[in-house]
Write an enzyme that holds these catalytic residues in place. Structure first.
Site, PDB file in Angstrom:
ATOM      1  N   TRP A 197      45.569  40.396  41.094  1.00 30.51           N
ATOM      2  CA  TRP A 197      44.577  41.459  41.248  1.00 30.51           C
ATOM      3  C   TRP A 197      44.923  42.363  42.415  1.00 30.51           C
ATOM      4  O   TRP A 197      44.825  43.592  42.313  1.00 30.51           O
ATOM      5  CB  TRP A 197      43.172  40.876  41.376  1.00 30.51           C
ATOM      6  CG  TRP A 197      42.742  40.221  40.098  1.00 30.51           C
ATOM      7  CD1 TRP A 197      42.483  38.898  39.890  1.00 30.51           C
ATOM      8  CD2 TRP A 197      42.571  40.850  38.819  1.00 30.51           C
ATOM      9  NE1 TRP A 197      42.154  38.672  38.568  1.00 30.51           N
ATOM     10  CE2 TRP A 197      42.200  39.846  37.899  1.00 30.51           C
ATOM     11  CE3 TRP A 197      42.704  42.165  38.352  1.00 30.51           C
ATOM     12  CZ2 TRP A 197      41.952  40.124  36.541  1.00 30.51           C
ATOM     13  CZ3 TRP A 197      42.451  42.433  37.006  1.00 30.51           C
ATOM     14  CH2 TRP A 197      42.081  41.417  36.130  1.00 30.51           C
ATOM     15  N   ASP A 247      38.007  43.083  47.482  1.00 25.78           N
ATOM     16  CA  ASP A 247      37.689  42.826  46.078  1.00 25.78           C
ATOM     17  C   ASP A 247      37.140  41.397  46.021  1.00 25.78           C
ATOM     18  O   ASP A 247      37.892  40.435  46.114  1.00 25.78           O
ATOM     19  CB  ASP A 247      38.954  42.972  45.223  1.00 25.78           C
ATOM     20  CG  ASP A 247      38.708  42.637  43.747  1.00 25.78           C
ATOM     21  OD1 ASP A 247      37.569  42.231  43.404  1.00 25.78           O
ATOM     22  OD2 ASP A 247      39.657  42.787  42.951  1.00 25.78           O
ATOM     23  N   LYS A 266      31.974  37.892  36.579  1.00 24.54           N
ATOM     24  CA  LYS A 266      32.399  36.596  37.089  1.00 24.54           C
ATOM     25  C   LYS A 266      31.197  35.847  37.668  1.00 24.54           C
ATOM     26  O   LYS A 266      30.846  34.788  37.201  1.00 24.54           O
ATOM     27  CB  LYS A 266      33.489  36.731  38.166  1.00 24.54           C
ATOM     28  CG  LYS A 266      34.712  37.612  37.863  1.00 24.54           C
ATOM     29  CD  LYS A 266      35.355  37.402  36.557  1.00 24.54           C
ATOM     30  CE  LYS A 266      36.587  38.177  36.163  1.00 24.54           C
ATOM     31  NZ  LYS A 266      37.273  39.037  37.047  1.00 24.54           N
TER      32      LYS A 266
HETATM   33  C1  PLP Z   1      38.354  40.150  36.854  1.00 22.50           C
HETATM   34  C2  PLP Z   1      38.819  40.744  38.123  1.00 22.50           C
HETATM   35  C3  PLP Z   1      39.131  42.111  38.225  1.00 22.50           C
HETATM   36  C4  PLP Z   1      39.071  43.062  37.043  1.00 22.50           C
HETATM   37  O1  PLP Z   1      37.755  43.272  36.646  1.00 22.50           O
HETATM   38  P1  PLP Z   1      37.427  44.284  35.447  1.00 22.50           P
HETATM   39  O2  PLP Z   1      35.929  44.264  35.434  1.00 22.50           O
HETATM   40  O3  PLP Z   1      38.048  43.762  34.204  1.00 22.50           O
HETATM   41  O4  PLP Z   1      37.961  45.622  35.821  1.00 22.50           O
HETATM   42  C5  PLP Z   1      39.524  42.592  39.445  1.00 22.50           C
HETATM   43  N1  PLP Z   1      39.623  41.802  40.520  1.00 22.50           N
HETATM   44  C6  PLP Z   1      39.330  40.481  40.464  1.00 22.50           C
HETATM   45  C7  PLP Z   1      39.455  39.637  41.690  1.00 22.50           C
HETATM   46  C8  PLP Z   1      38.915  39.913  39.260  1.00 22.50           C
HETATM   47  O5  PLP Z   1      38.633  38.595  39.196  1.00 22.50           O
END
Ligand code: PLP
Length: 360
Positions: A102, A172, A196
């Site tokens: 990511w 993030d 998540k």
């Molecule tokens: C799942 C995830 C993403 C991507 O998320 P989307 O909603 O599909 O854009 C980005 N960063 C992390 C840490 C993730 O777990």
């Protein structure tokens, strides 16, 4: 009805209590005579829903008053662009920590817009640890430092918050937000896609210090400017109302679990159950350095990879679903977000024991 133990990395399982409430309110929300999906985002009903969601999120994370809470679309992936667009503020470059897939994707997106410096990169070690503060080659003139505090695919969670002085820190937190208390004042900006650990896919939460707003790169669409959302209560256009509503119910559920202190206690217990079992076994293994292991995403391998497919099939028969690892790592991955009950982790460990006894 029989519900499985769902170990998906995302979209992930939601608390049963929340789903039951959604079901009960689906056709008629609080006597409105209509469901949340069908109501105006500007009416009094939805206004009360979004205001309560923000207030509860602020309470859970103890968000200081000089931070704005924004509800956006486009997923965490859209933030890979929105962060540089909004936070460069005329500076020459931004710092990036690369600790997994990511943060690598975030870096690639920033590279399209600006020059970047990689301040640490653990790919040569197959993303099995978080770099220490002393290893970070920080630029005091950077526009911001970006990192992914929990790498969902590799199962690496920073055990500390990087210190970058006056440079705004951007995280993030998509896959571990609300799993533990965090000092928001250490960050310039936090973002997280909802699917998540927050709620259904479709809404992305951004928490941003207000002095960082208002100087986006010239020529960018209004929809990519945080200030557009901040000035309009996240309703410059139609927000993802249903996703915000369900996220709000998850925030209320979290408060009933004792807030982030309460849920952290349970998350520590669940992670310990699984890691202790893996470490004691000669058949299963997790490659991540102990201090940096994620409490949310637990990748593990079988000593005999030719048994992977059989493991997945038999797990499914035992009510354990979505356990297959990400294609880039292989093996298995158990995502044990907030809603996963301790009993779900016990069921997984019992199954793993039994599988090892038969096939190990
Ligand atoms: C799942 C995830 C993403 C991507 O998320 P989307 O909603 O599909 O854009 C980005 N960063 C992390 C840490 C993730 O777990």
């Amino acid at each position: 009805m029989s519900r499985v133990f769902n170990f998906s990395a995302g979209p992930a399982g939601l608390p049963l209590e929340v789903l039951e409430q959604v079901r009960d309110e689906l056709l008629d929300w609080h006597g409105a005579g209509m469901g949340v999906m069908e109501m105006s985002h500007r009416g009094k009903h939805f206004t009360s829903i979004i205001e309560a969601a923000e207030a509860d999120l602020r309470e859970l994370l103890a968000i200081p008053s000089n931070y704005r809470v924004l509800f956006l679309q486009g997923g965490a992936t859209m933030q890979f662009s929105m962060v540089p667009i909004n936070l460069l503020r005329g500076r020459a470059s931004a710092d990036y920590l690369v600790t997994g897939s990511w943060s690598k994707k975030a870096l690639a997106e920033a590279r399209r817009l600006t020059s970047v410096r990689v301040v640490a990169d653990t790919e040569a070690e197959r993303f099995t640890r978080a770099p220490a503060q002393a290893e970070l080659d920080l630029d005091p003139g950077a526009a911001y430092l970006h990192y992914c505090s929990n790498e969902t695919i590799y199962g690496v969670e920073f055990p500390y918050v990087p210190d970058c002085g006056d440079v705004p820190l951007v995280a993030d937190m998509s896959s571990h937000i609300l799993s533990r208390p965090v000092d928001v004042s250490r960050f310039g900006l936090i973002y997280a896609g909802a699917q998540k650990n927050i709620g259904p896919v479709g809404v992305t939460v951004v928490i941003v210090r207000d002095d960082l707003l208002g100087a986006p790169m010239p020529g960018m669409p209004l929809m990519l400017d945080y200030a557009t959302y901040a000035a309009n209560g996240s309703m410059y256009n139609t927000p993802p109302t249903f996703a915000i509503y369900v996220a709000g119910l998850v925030f209320q559920w979290l408060k009933r679990q004792g807030g982030l202190v309460g849920i952290e206690r349970r998350n520590i217990e669940k992670a310990a159950l699984l890691y202790d079992f893996i470490d004691a076994s000669a058949f299963y293994a997790n490659p991540v350095r102990r201090e940096d292991r994620s409490r949310m995403n637990v990748p593990f391998t079988l000593a005999r990879p030719e048994l992977d497919a059989r493991f997945v099939t038999e797990a499914s028969a035992a009510g354990i679903e979505q356990i297959k690892g990400h294609k880039s790592v292989g093996g298995m991955r158990a995502s044990i977000y907030n809603p996963m009950p301790v009993d779900g982790v016990r069921a997984l460990v019992d199954f793993m024991k039994e599988f090892e006894r038969r096939c190990g």
